[in-house]
Scaffold this active site. Structure first.
Site, PDB file in Angstrom:
ATOM      1  N   GLN A  63      11.712  45.614  40.197  1.00 26.11           N
ATOM      2  CA  GLN A  63      11.173  44.447  39.499  1.00 26.11           C
ATOM      3  C   GLN A  63       9.790  44.744  38.937  1.00 26.11           C
ATOM      4  O   GLN A  63       9.661  45.121  37.794  1.00 26.11           O
ATOM      5  CB  GLN A  63      11.162  43.245  40.440  1.00 26.11           C
ATOM      6  CG  GLN A  63      11.234  41.930  39.704  1.00 26.11           C
ATOM      7  CD  GLN A  63      11.804  40.816  40.577  1.00 26.11           C
ATOM      8  OE1 GLN A  63      12.326  41.041  41.653  1.00 26.11           O
ATOM      9  NE2 GLN A  63      11.703  39.600  40.108  1.00 26.11           N
ATOM     10  N   ASP A  64       8.732  44.596  39.734  1.00 29.77           N
ATOM     11  CA  ASP A  64       7.422  45.033  39.241  1.00 29.77           C
ATOM     12  C   ASP A  64       6.791  45.957  40.278  1.00 29.77           C
ATOM     13  O   ASP A  64       7.275  46.051  41.394  1.00 29.77           O
ATOM     14  CB  ASP A  64       6.515  43.864  38.834  1.00 29.77           C
ATOM     15  CG  ASP A  64       6.152  42.921  39.966  1.00 29.77           C
ATOM     16  OD1 ASP A  64       6.780  42.997  41.039  1.00 29.77           O
ATOM     17  OD2 ASP A  64       5.248  42.092  39.781  1.00 29.77           O
ATOM     18  N   PRO A  65       5.739  46.686  39.904  1.00 31.40           N
ATOM     19  CA  PRO A  65       5.189  47.690  40.816  1.00 31.40           C
ATOM     20  C   PRO A  65       4.633  47.064  42.096  1.00 31.40           C
ATOM     21  O   PRO A  65       4.256  45.891  42.127  1.00 31.40           O
ATOM     22  CB  PRO A  65       4.052  48.326  40.000  1.00 31.40           C
ATOM     23  CG  PRO A  65       4.363  48.021  38.571  1.00 31.40           C
ATOM     24  CD  PRO A  65       5.051  46.688  38.591  1.00 31.40           C
TER      25      PRO A  65
END
Length: 228
Positions: A63-65
């Site tokens: 998804q995101d870091p």
């Protein structure tokens, strides 16, 4: 597909698009304003650097870091050497222990050896502000990573997409299942792993699919780089 096709050939033109320039400009302005943004600038596009288009065998969509210090380095689910494996990666390891004979849980979370074998570790959003999950959602990264999936869909065949959780599964709707393989499971996060991620056997399934295509299976045991 011509083996000479590279990421630069198929998505290089995105760099000229207004949405992409705006995204990079926003991230640069946030850094200039003194905010800590992960991963460091030099690591944002590591997934593409380490896994060239014609080498991609498997895609694991994140998804995101990670938004903690020294974690994110441009590969989904992976953290830098010396940083404890976060909970989702811990559950990935837990699944590998039961799925892959001889797998031993490593004492690190550095997955670069997967990327070097053709596992594209792609987050749908490529930056995040420290301590603020999803803070860079809807900046424009999603448009770029959609283009990446379109490029894989069109220019490759037989790629295995591991889509964990509803976010990744929505993102994967554009994948042509006549040309590619999709493996779906809940997200490995502690909130959902027990709902079917643990026991999904995606790693052994991916290797079986690769062998059916006369391709080298992935060695899922993460290796740290040799110390020079």
């Amino acid at each position: 597909m011509s083996p000479s096709l590279t990421w630069h050939d198929v998505i290089g033109q995105e760099k000229e698009q207004p949405y992409f320039k705006d995204t990079l400009a926003y991230v640069a302005a946030e850094r200039r304003a003194g905010k800590t943004i992960y991963p460091p600038q030099k690591d944002i596009f590591n997934a593409f650097r380490l896994t060239e288009l014609d080498q991609v065998k498997v895609v694991i969509l994140g998804q995101d870091p990670y938004h903690g210090p020294n974690q994110a380095h441009g590969l989904s689910f992976s953290v830098l050497p010396g940083v404890p494996a976060p909970p989702s990666l811990g559950n990935i390891y837990k699944e590998l222990v039961t799925d892959i004979p001889g797998f031993q849980r490593p004492n690190h979370g550095f997955l670069q050896s997967w990327a070097e074998q053709g596992v594209l570790l792609l987050n749908t959003v490529l930056t995040v502000e420290a301590g603020k999950a999803h803070s860079h959602a809807n900046l424009g990264w999603e448009t770029f990573t959609d283009k990446v999936i379109v490029a894989l869909n069109e220019h490759r065949e037989g790629v295995i997409f591991m889509l964990w959780g509803s976010h990744a599964q929505k993102k994967g709707r554009i994948i042509n299942t006549e040309r590619h393989y999709i493996l779906k499971a809940p997200h490995p996060s502690p909130l959902s792993a027990h709902r079917g991620f643990l026991g999904c056997k995606h790693f052994s399934q991916a290797n079986q699919l690769l062998q059916q295509q006369n391709q080298q299976p992935i060695d899922w045991q993460p290796k740290l780089p040799a110390v020079e």
